[in-house]
Design a protein around this motif. Structure first.
Motif, PDB file in Angstrom:
ATOM      1  N   TRP A 653       0.806  -1.236   0.000  1.00 37.27           N
ATOM      2  CA  TRP A 653       0.000   0.000   0.000  1.00 37.27           C
ATOM      3  C   TRP A 653       0.835   1.281   0.000  1.00 37.27           C
ATOM      4  O   TRP A 653       0.354   2.343   0.344  1.00 37.27           O
ATOM      5  CB  TRP A 653      -0.995   0.022   1.179  1.00 37.27           C
ATOM      6  N   VAL A 685      -7.591   0.437   7.327  1.00 38.48           N
ATOM      7  CA  VAL A 685      -8.209   1.771   7.213  1.00 38.48           C
ATOM      8  C   VAL A 685      -8.303   2.446   8.580  1.00 38.48           C
ATOM      9  O   VAL A 685      -8.125   3.667   8.686  1.00 38.48           O
ATOM     10  CB  VAL A 685      -9.599   1.733   6.513  1.00 38.48           C
ATOM     11  N   THR A 687      -6.204   2.119  11.034  1.00 39.61           N
ATOM     12  CA  THR A 687      -4.854   2.596  11.358  1.00 39.61           C
ATOM     13  C   THR A 687      -4.559   3.912  10.634  1.00 39.61           C
ATOM     14  O   THR A 687      -4.089   4.883  11.239  1.00 39.61           O
ATOM     15  CB  THR A 687      -3.797   1.530  10.956  1.00 39.61           C
ATOM     16  N   TRP A 688      -4.842   3.937   9.323  1.00 42.07           N
ATOM     17  CA  TRP A 688      -4.591   5.157   8.550  1.00 42.07           C
ATOM     18  C   TRP A 688      -5.365   6.342   9.123  1.00 42.07           C
ATOM     19  O   TRP A 688      -4.844   7.438   9.248  1.00 42.07           O
ATOM     20  CB  TRP A 688      -4.994   4.944   7.084  1.00 42.07           C
ATOM     21  N   ASN A 691      -4.076   7.479  12.589  1.00 42.05           N
ATOM     22  CA  ASN A 691      -2.814   8.215  12.439  1.00 42.05           C
ATOM     23  C   ASN A 691      -3.092   9.677  12.108  1.00 42.05           C
ATOM     24  O   ASN A 691      -2.416  10.581  12.610  1.00 42.05           O
ATOM     25  CB  ASN A 691      -1.950   7.616  11.316  1.00 42.05           C
ATOM     26  N   TRP A 692      -4.082   9.885  11.257  1.00 46.20           N
ATOM     27  CA  TRP A 692      -4.463  11.246  10.892  1.00 46.20           C
ATOM     28  C   TRP A 692      -5.001  11.972  12.135  1.00 46.20           C
ATOM     29  O   TRP A 692      -4.652  13.121  12.405  1.00 46.20           O
ATOM     30  CB  TRP A 692      -5.509  11.202   9.765  1.00 46.20           C
ATOM     31  N   ASN A 698      -2.517  14.235   7.253  1.00 43.10           N
ATOM     32  CA  ASN A 698      -3.292  13.263   6.476  1.00 43.10           C
ATOM     33  C   ASN A 698      -2.409  12.656   5.397  1.00 43.10           C
ATOM     34  O   ASN A 698      -2.155  13.272   4.360  1.00 43.10           O
ATOM     35  CB  ASN A 698      -4.506  13.959   5.844  1.00 43.10           C
ATOM     36  N   SER A 699      -1.934  11.419   5.646  1.00 42.89           N
ATOM     37  CA  SER A 699      -1.059  10.798   4.644  1.00 42.89           C
ATOM     38  C   SER A 699      -1.817   9.754   3.807  1.00 42.89           C
ATOM     39  O   SER A 699      -1.194   8.946   3.118  1.00 42.89           O
ATOM     40  CB  SER A 699       0.142  10.167   5.348  1.00 42.89           C
ATOM     41  N   ILE A 700      -3.138   9.762   3.882  1.00 43.07           N
ATOM     42  CA  ILE A 700      -3.929   8.824   3.070  1.00 43.07           C
ATOM     43  C   ILE A 700      -3.928   9.332   1.624  1.00 43.07           C
ATOM     44  O   ILE A 700      -4.215  10.511   1.375  1.00 43.07           O
ATOM     45  CB  ILE A 700      -5.381   8.743   3.602  1.00 43.07           C
ATOM     46  N   ARG A 705      -8.978   8.065  -0.309  1.00 43.69           N
ATOM     47  CA  ARG A 705      -9.616   8.778   0.803  1.00 43.69           C
ATOM     48  C   ARG A 705     -11.090   8.457   0.960  1.00 43.69           C
ATOM     49  O   ARG A 705     -11.557   8.188   2.063  1.00 43.69           O
ATOM     50  CB  ARG A 705      -9.407  10.291   0.657  1.00 43.69           C
ATOM     51  N   VAL A 708     -11.468   4.988   2.472  1.00 46.26           N
ATOM     52  CA  VAL A 708     -10.870   4.897   3.813  1.00 46.26           C
ATOM     53  C   VAL A 708     -11.709   5.689   4.813  1.00 46.26           C
ATOM     54  O   VAL A 708     -12.037   5.194   5.895  1.00 46.26           O
ATOM     55  CB  VAL A 708      -9.406   5.393   3.797  1.00 46.26           C
TER      56      VAL A 708
END
Length: 880
Positions: A653, A685, A687-688, A691-692, A698-700, A705, A708
């Motif tokens: 990913w 999703v 985890t992502w 993290n944000w 926002n590193s998605i 997006r 997620v």
């Protein structure tokens, strides 16, 4: 001359505009009555004591004896003391005031915030019948005129219109000094294509073949480079269309502007195209590849209209399908020129052909062309802006271009545009030019174009073509999704079509055939041994295909052993046709499910998307029943290999797939894996997203997006929802705001969904242009469905009056909130809803209410007939 006030009037609190207008006209027939369109304008009485004055450059003009507004027909009515003289020229002068309302029609206002400062724009949307809300005019497409436009505006603002600005001076009026910008006279054009805008935007510009191209947007958006992508592709697309039409772009400039509040996606005003921000502005950090594709196709759609629609205009709205259908077809050609690596032209099959089949297979569908006398009122005109007009129009024109060949199609198109430049036409004028081109180029057709195309344009619906490979018999019948529904209205061709057939036999392309009657025998389609037949190659024809069970079994065998032998578009077609044939009871439902068994081997986007689109109906019918569990298990087993494939391709990913369509399918892989409960997907999703939440970075990836956000909010609670809501409120980029707005509807908490529904009534929270689609997002959520339905029933008159039945939104709202309906109880509620609100009305959603009832009845029967079989199939060992 128009002067919009961007600050509210201190006394009334209303935003207004004032204006003066002189219309110069020739009298072609003696009359003592003048009718000119006018709606919601207040006129200043002139010295003659009337709402208008009449003069003649040649000398005397009759006096006005009566002047009044006829609100029902939207006319300013003027009676004269003697007749206007034939051949003489007259000038009609008026002075008026209108409200610069936030109703998204005519001359209206749009608001946005720059930091904490509220900014107001004056902008327009005239199509179809709102130019008359801006100034008195002959507001019909065939009544073309030259326009000399002047705008007054505050210092620090810029004024834009169709023509180039020739100069700006300072003028003092009512004790106020403002700027006055005069624009060059327009070409001869229709009122619905006029535009005038006052804003304090910035712009970037370039040049293509001597045409000035400018992109206007809010200053921070231009500063952030969000207009760059549109600027880079506009030149190449304009140049492409100049070649395609063999005609230079007719104007000196092409302005494109992003408006914060805008009802449609975009509007092809000549020389000044208006867009929703999401349809024009691109930001690599926020925009997905589908956002980028949408921008390319919408720009191409609007630029295509600069010739087809603007230079040559359809005489009346009943032929709207040709204007919009044509632009909806060639938008793929223009976007393909801008982004040749995308293979975007193939996507017309999923986005238009398959999408509109669903509507056109109902007994309540309608033909492409209507009679002129049936389309008279503004609401009748607005109702034509539907998927039949756009998507069926595009599909049928693509079929025509295919059987003529694109070369011959463009030749006919070029002579048509040349003959009718600056004029207006009816659709048969185009057929004449295509016929001449076909004869000149010796195209082998079974009969003339008029005769072939009438079967597609003058009757609603489409055929299912059935091929019996044991005998070579081929036949057609009108395809109805619910064969027991009310019988459709009679048709001038008895529901028979002249059908072009492209086909392959055992992987080899065969010479094309025509089916010109109810049934025929085509010996070559007979098969023996392992040979198989597949018709409607690349789905260029607007019809579905069914086969004898022996040929179906062979096709299923090819899918499971060597699926790439079948072209990718046709793999998508086999899935789509079989599911719909099953819904129409032409083949068993379990046979349609058989086409999904091979999906664990499939890696291409189009077949997967086709399967997801069709399985969505199964979710709608079964996600509240005992079928849901086994269905989840089955689909999880099909999608896991796809999920693993993309995990490998993207190096866990991290990378983005190279291919445009692979990027789409990566989204499908994550979306379906999370939807069917693959733990690894849900953990990913969550985890992502967390993290944000914890880092505020926002590193998605923008491509991922939407899916997620939705899946993380669904798996989370109030914390996740509130975080996303705050990010939505802070979002300065419309595309990002849209993703969050859709994802907020994914929560599984009923109280959050109810709170969100309430927010749609408050324009400070959800913009008016987004209210109806937000309600539909909530209704798509199985938990939000009944909440949204209760909500629109409780607030119908408010929603209807506040959001005004705008062209698309109301039919979408009604069909969106009722698409899961599949019980007698829901049908009763729907009937009651229609009865209870008869007094309020449904505006452009009137037809959608009847379609919802028809669809609910079909769903009730479908569930009764299929639930047990589907459950048995999903739980049988052979499904795996």
């Amino acid at each position: 001359m128009l002067w919009p006030r961007l600050k509210p009037d201190p006394e009334s609190g209303l935003y207004i505009f004032t204006g003066e207008s002189t219309v110069e006209f020739d009298c072609v027939e003696e009359t003592d009555l003048i009718l000119i369109h006018s709606n919601k304008l207040n006129y200043t009485k002139l010295e003659n004591g009337h709402l208008a004055s009449l003069t003649s450059p040649a000398g005397t003009a009759p006096s006005i004896t009566e002047s009044r507004i006829q609100t029902v027909t939207q006319y300013l009515v003027l009676r004269l003391n003697s007749k206007l003289l034939k051949g003489q020229r007259y000038q009609l002068y008026t002075k008026f005031t209108g409200e610069l309302a936030d109703d998204l029609g005519g001359f209206y206002r749009s608001e946005y915030f720059e930091g904490t400062e509220k900014k107001v724009i004056a902008t327009t949307q005239m199509q179809p019948t709102d130019a008359r809300k801006s100034f008195p005019c002959f507001d019909e497409p065939a009544m073309k005129a030259y326009f000399d436009i002047t705008l007054r505006h505050d210092f620090g603002t810029v004024a834009l219109s169709n023509g180039e600005a020739t100069g700006t001076t300072n003028v003092t009026s009512d004790g106020v000094t403002v700027q006055q910008t005069v624009f060059a006279r327009t070409e001869k054009m229709s009122t619905y294509l006029l535009a005038f805008i006052v804003c304090d935007y910035d712009f970037i510009h370039s040049n293509a073949n001597g045409v000035l191209i400018r992109i206007f947007a809010r200053k921070p958006a231009i500063a952030a480079g969000q207009g760059d992508y549109a600027l880079n592709i506009t030149g190449p697309i304009l140049t492409f269309f100049e070649g395609y039409y063999n005609s230079s772009y007719p104007l000196p400039k092409s302005d494109q502007i992003a408006i914060p509040d805008f009802n449609a996606g975009a509007m092809e005003n000549w020389g000044l195209i208006t867009y929703r921000e999401t349809a024009l502005l691109y930001d690599e950090a926020f925009s997905s590849n589908s956002n980028k594709e949408r921008i390319a196709t919408i720009i191409a759609h609007e630029l295509a209209h600069m010739w087809f629609g603007n230079l040559v205009t359809l005489r009346w709205w009943n032929d709207l399908w040709l204007n919009e259908g044509f632009a909806s077809y060639v938008e793929y050609l223009g976007a393909n020129r801008a982004e040749p690596g995308w293979n975007v032209a193939d996507l017309i099959v999923l986005n238009d052909v398959h999408r509109v089949f669903a509507v056109d297979a109902l007994a309540s569908s309608h033909p492409l062309s209507s009679k002129e006398e049936d389309i008279q009122k503004p609401e009748q005109i607005s109702e034509l802006f539907d998927s039949i007009t756009y998507s069926k129009g595009a599909s049928v024109l693509r079929m025509l271009s295919d059987f003529l060949t694109e070369d011959v199609f463009t030749k006919g198109l070029q002579t048509y545009l040349k003959e009718f430049a600056f004029g207006s036409t009816v659709y048969t004028d185009l057929w004449k030019h295509l016929q001449t081109a076909a004869e000149d180029n010796k195209v082998d057709l079974p009969t003339n174009i008029d005769t072939i195309m009438n079967t597609w344009v003058l009757q609603m619906g489409f055929p299912v073509v059935t091929i019996d490979t044991t005998t070579g018999t081929i036949s057609q019948q009108h395809f109805l999704l619910d064969p027991d529904s009310v019988s459709p209205p009679s048709s001038p061709f008895n529901y028979e079509w002249i059908v072009p057939i492209r086909w392959i036999k055992t992987g080899v392309v065969q010479p094309p055939k025509w089916l010109q009657k109810k049934s025929d025998t085509i010996a070559e389609m007979q098969t023996t041994g392992a040979d198989w037949v597949l018709a409607n190659l690349n789905v260029v024809g607007y019809y579905r295909v069914n086969y004898d069970s022996n040929n179906w079994n062979k096709l299923l065998g090819v899918l499971s052993t060597s699926h790439t032998t079948i072209p990718v578009i046709n793999r998508a077609q086999l899935v789509d046709d079989s599911f719909n044939l099953a819904r129409a009871k032409i083949i068993p439902t379990v046979q349609a499910l058989e086409t999904t068994k091979y999906l664990n081997l499939e890696r291409d986007y189009m077949p997967w998307q086709s399967a997801i689109n069709n399985l969505n109906f199964f979710y709608l019918m079964f996600d509240r029943t005992e079928v849901y569990g086994p269905m989840q298990t089955y689909l999880n087993q099909k999608v896991t290999p796809l999920f693993e494939h993309f995990k490998t391709v993207t190096e866990n990913w991290i990378k983005v797939p190279d291919d445009h369509l692979d990027q789409y399918n990566q989204v499908n892989a994550i979306s379906m894996a999370c939807k069917t409960g693959l733990t690894e997907c849900t953990d990913l999703v969550k985890t992502w997203f967390s993290n944000w939440m914890t880092t505020d970075v926002n590193s998605i990836h923008p491509n991922l997006r939407s899916t997620v956000y939705c899946n993380a909010i669904a798996a989370g609670g109030a914390n996740e929802w509130d975080f996303a809501w705050n990010k939505f409120k802070e979002a300065t980029i419309a595309i990002e705001a849209d993703k969050l707005r859709a994802a907020l509807a994914c929560t599984k908490e009923p109280w959050l969904l109810n709170r969100y529904l309430e927010y749609t009534l408050d324009p400070e929270k959800i913009r008016k242009q987004d209210a109806t689609s937000t309600i539909v997002y909530i209704a798509r959520n199985v938990i939000g469905q009944s909440l949204a339905w209760d909500f629109i029933r409780a607030h119908w008159s408010y929603i209807f009056n506040e959001y005004g039945g705008g062209s698309f939104s109301f039919s979408n709202l009604i069909s969106g909130v009722t698409e899961r309906f599949s019980t007698e109880f829901e049908l009763q509620q729907l009937r009651q809803f229609k009865e209870d609100n008869a007094g309020v009305g449904f505006g452009s959603g009137t037809l959608a209410v009847d379609q919802a009832m028809e669809r609910t009845q079909a769903n009730i029967k479908w569930v009764a007939e299929n639930k047990n079989n589907v459950l048995d199939w999903l739980t049988s060992p052979s499904a795996f």
